[in-house]
Design a protein around this motif. Structure first.
Motif, short mmCIF file in Angstrom:
data_model
loop_
_atom_site.label_atom_id
_atom_site.label_comp_id
_atom_site.label_asym_id
_atom_site.label_seq_id
_atom_site.Cartn_x
_atom_site.Cartn_y
_atom_site.Cartn_z
N ARG A 1 0.66 -1.22 -0.06
CA ARG A 1 0.05 -0.03 0.11
C ARG A 1 0.80 1.27 -0.07
O ARG A 1 0.41 2.37 0.64
N LYS A 2 1.97 1.11 -0.72
CA LYS A 2 2.72 2.31 -0.92
C LYS A 2 2.19 3.39 -1.63
O LYS A 2 1.28 2.99 -2.47
N ASN A 3 2.62 4.72 -1.72
CA ASN A 3 2.05 5.85 -2.68
C ASN A 3 2.99 5.58 -3.81
O ASN A 3 3.94 5.78 -3.91
N ALA A 4 1.95 5.19 -4.86
CA ALA A 4 2.68 4.88 -6.29
C ALA A 4 3.42 6.17 -6.78
O ALA A 4 4.27 6.37 -7.70
N SER A 5 2.94 7.38 -6.37
CA SER A 5 3.47 8.69 -7.05
C SER A 5 4.60 8.99 -6.30
O SER A 5 5.45 9.80 -6.83
N THR A 6 5.19 8.37 -5.11
CA THR A 6 6.35 8.83 -4.25
C THR A 6 7.32 7.70 -4.22
O THR A 6 8.45 7.69 -4.01
N TYR A 7 6.72 6.43 -4.45
CA TYR A 7 7.46 5.18 -4.20
C TYR A 7 8.66 5.13 -5.33
O TYR A 7 8.39 5.45 -6.49
N GLN A 8 9.79 5.17 -4.85
CA GLN A 8 11.10 5.06 -5.64
C GLN A 8 11.40 3.42 -6.06
O GLN A 8 11.92 2.73 -4.96
N LEU A 9 11.12 3.17 -7.35
CA LEU A 9 11.14 1.55 -7.79
C LEU A 9 12.69 1.61 -7.99
O LEU A 9 13.40 2.29 -8.60
N PRO A 10 13.42 0.56 -7.50
CA PRO A 10 14.95 0.30 -7.81
C PRO A 10 14.99 -0.28 -9.12
O PRO A 10 15.19 -1.72 -9.27
N PHE A 11 14.89 0.31 -10.18
CA PHE A 11 14.63 0.10 -11.49
C PHE A 11 16.01 -0.79 -11.86
O PHE A 11 16.18 -1.77 -12.49
N GLY A 12 17.20 -0.29 -11.26
CA GLY A 12 18.56 -0.89 -11.58
C GLY A 12 18.37 -2.52 -11.25
O GLY A 12 19.15 -3.19 -11.98
N ALA A 13 17.86 -2.78 -10.12
CA ALA A 13 17.76 -4.33 -9.67
C ALA A 13 17.02 -5.12 -10.68
O ALA A 13 17.45 -6.07 -11.05
N PHE A 14 15.93 -4.53 -11.31
CA PHE A 14 15.40 -5.21 -12.34
C PHE A 14 16.18 -5.36 -13.59
O PHE A 14 16.12 -6.22 -14.37
N LEU A 15 16.73 -4.10 -13.93
CA LEU A 15 17.76 -4.24 -15.28
C LEU A 15 18.75 -5.22 -15.06
O LEU A 15 19.11 -5.93 -15.95
N GLY A 16 19.51 -5.32 -13.72
CA GLY A 16 20.40 -6.32 -13.38
C GLY A 16 19.89 -7.62 -13.52
O GLY A 16 20.71 -8.56 -14.17
N ALA A 17 18.77 -7.83 -13.12
CA ALA A 17 18.21 -9.35 -13.04
C ALA A 17 17.87 -9.47 -14.37
O ALA A 17 18.31 -10.86 -14.96
N ALA A 18 17.73 -8.79 -15.31
CA ALA A 18 17.19 -9.15 -16.84
C ALA A 18 18.49 -9.32 -17.45
O ALA A 18 18.65 -10.20 -18.46
N ALA A 19 19.74 -8.22 -17.04
CA ALA A 19 20.86 -8.80 -17.86
C ALA A 19 21.67 -9.99 -17.65
O ALA A 19 22.23 -10.59 -18.31
N LEU A 20 21.37 -10.58 -16.39
CA LEU A 20 21.80 -11.66 -15.98
C LEU A 20 21.34 -12.91 -16.61
O LEU A 20 21.88 -13.94 -17.37
N GLY A 21 19.98 -12.62 -17.00
CA GLY A 21 18.99 -13.51 -17.71
C GLY A 21 19.63 -13.60 -19.20
O GLY A 21 19.73 -14.65 -19.69
N VAL A 22 19.94 -12.52 -19.54
CA VAL A 22 20.36 -12.42 -20.85
C VAL A 22 21.82 -13.12 -21.30
O VAL A 22 22.09 -13.68 -22.02
#
Length: 271
Positions: free
Chosen positions: A235-256
């Protein structure tokens, strides 16, 4: 098999050092001095309490001196690095290509953990990773795709590989930077940090343009879905929550990196 076992133990040691970097670099501390210490009581950790994974288990996840909990991140980073090292050697043999992907995996693991824990992607691993990726491109050639169009007539595989890596870094980071600026213009707030831009440049330097674009697609899908589920669950505030996008990029890069050939065939088929 023996090479894989040795690589596993080497990965444990490297993972222990990566943990030092994850904690110290965001705090502008030296990764060399002082010796490892407990963040809670600041007492130096004896060598027998600093054995990767094993010490965490023997101490039951707590500091011997003050009893403060040791973050689970420590054994996870060590074990993940060890598994990546073992996988590269078992899959590619004791080759320079295995070294390249072991280094790439270590960089990604560091960035994933740092982004989740501190929301920081250290330049030492993003910009430094770009330089390392370009250097590896000369010695471990990346299959040339767009490089043939940029440098028609060039037959030197190493030159084509270096061009492919440079283009991968430039186009992938440029595209994500453009999206970030458009978002900032339309929403009047920052939606993505420059750390993510530098990180995808590093991925492009290691994997080339195709690998970087697939990473962007998979990372964006995983980040969007994962972020939405997390926001709904907490129930975080979607307008203020800071998504760790780098973590998702890193996981995707490992998969690639692991399933690269299959993912590239899928990408070409979809495209």
């Amino acid at each position: 098999m023996i090479e894989g076992v040795l690589a596993f133990f080497a990965g444990l040691l490297i993972g222990s050092f990566l943990n030092v970097c994850i904690f110290r670099l965001p705090r502008d501390l030296s990764v060399v001095r002082p010796r490892s210490f407990c963040p809670s009581c600041e007492k130096q950790i004896d060598w027998y309490d600093n054995v990767p994974v094993l010490s965490f288990l023997l101490l039951r996840g707590r500091c011997r001196n003050c009893g403060a909990p040791i973050p689970l991140r420590y054994p996870l980073v060590e074990l993940a690095t060890a598994l990546v090292f073992a996988w590269t050697v078992l899959s590619l043999g004791a080759t320079l290509e295995a070294v390249k992907y072991a280094v790439f995996g270590a960089i990604l693991i560091t960035l994933i953990a740092s982004d989740i824990e501190e929301r920081i992607l250290p330049d030492e691993f993003t910009l430094g990773g770009v330089a390392v990726g370009l250097a590896f491109a000369w010695f471990v050639p990346i299959p040339a795709g767009i490089a043939h169009m940029v440098a028609p007539g060039t037959e030197n595989i190493r030159v084509l590989s270096l061009i492919e890596a440079a283009i991968g870094a430039a186009i992938s980071s440029g595209s994500i930077l453009l999206v970030a600026k458009l978002y900032e213009t339309l929403r009047h707030r920052e939606g993505m940090g420059l750390g993510d831009v530098k990180m995808i440049a590093m991925v492009g330097a290691f994997l080339g343009l195709q690998g970087a674009l697939i990473t962007l697609i998979l990372g964006s899908l995983a980040g969007g879905l994962g972020g939405l589920l997390f926001i709904l669950a907490t129930r975080k505030n979607a307008s203020t929550y800071q998504l760790p996008f780098g973590a998702f990029l890193g996981a995707a890069a490992l998969g690639v990196a692991v399933f690269g050939d299959s993912l590239i065939r899928w990408y070409l088929h979809v495209g």
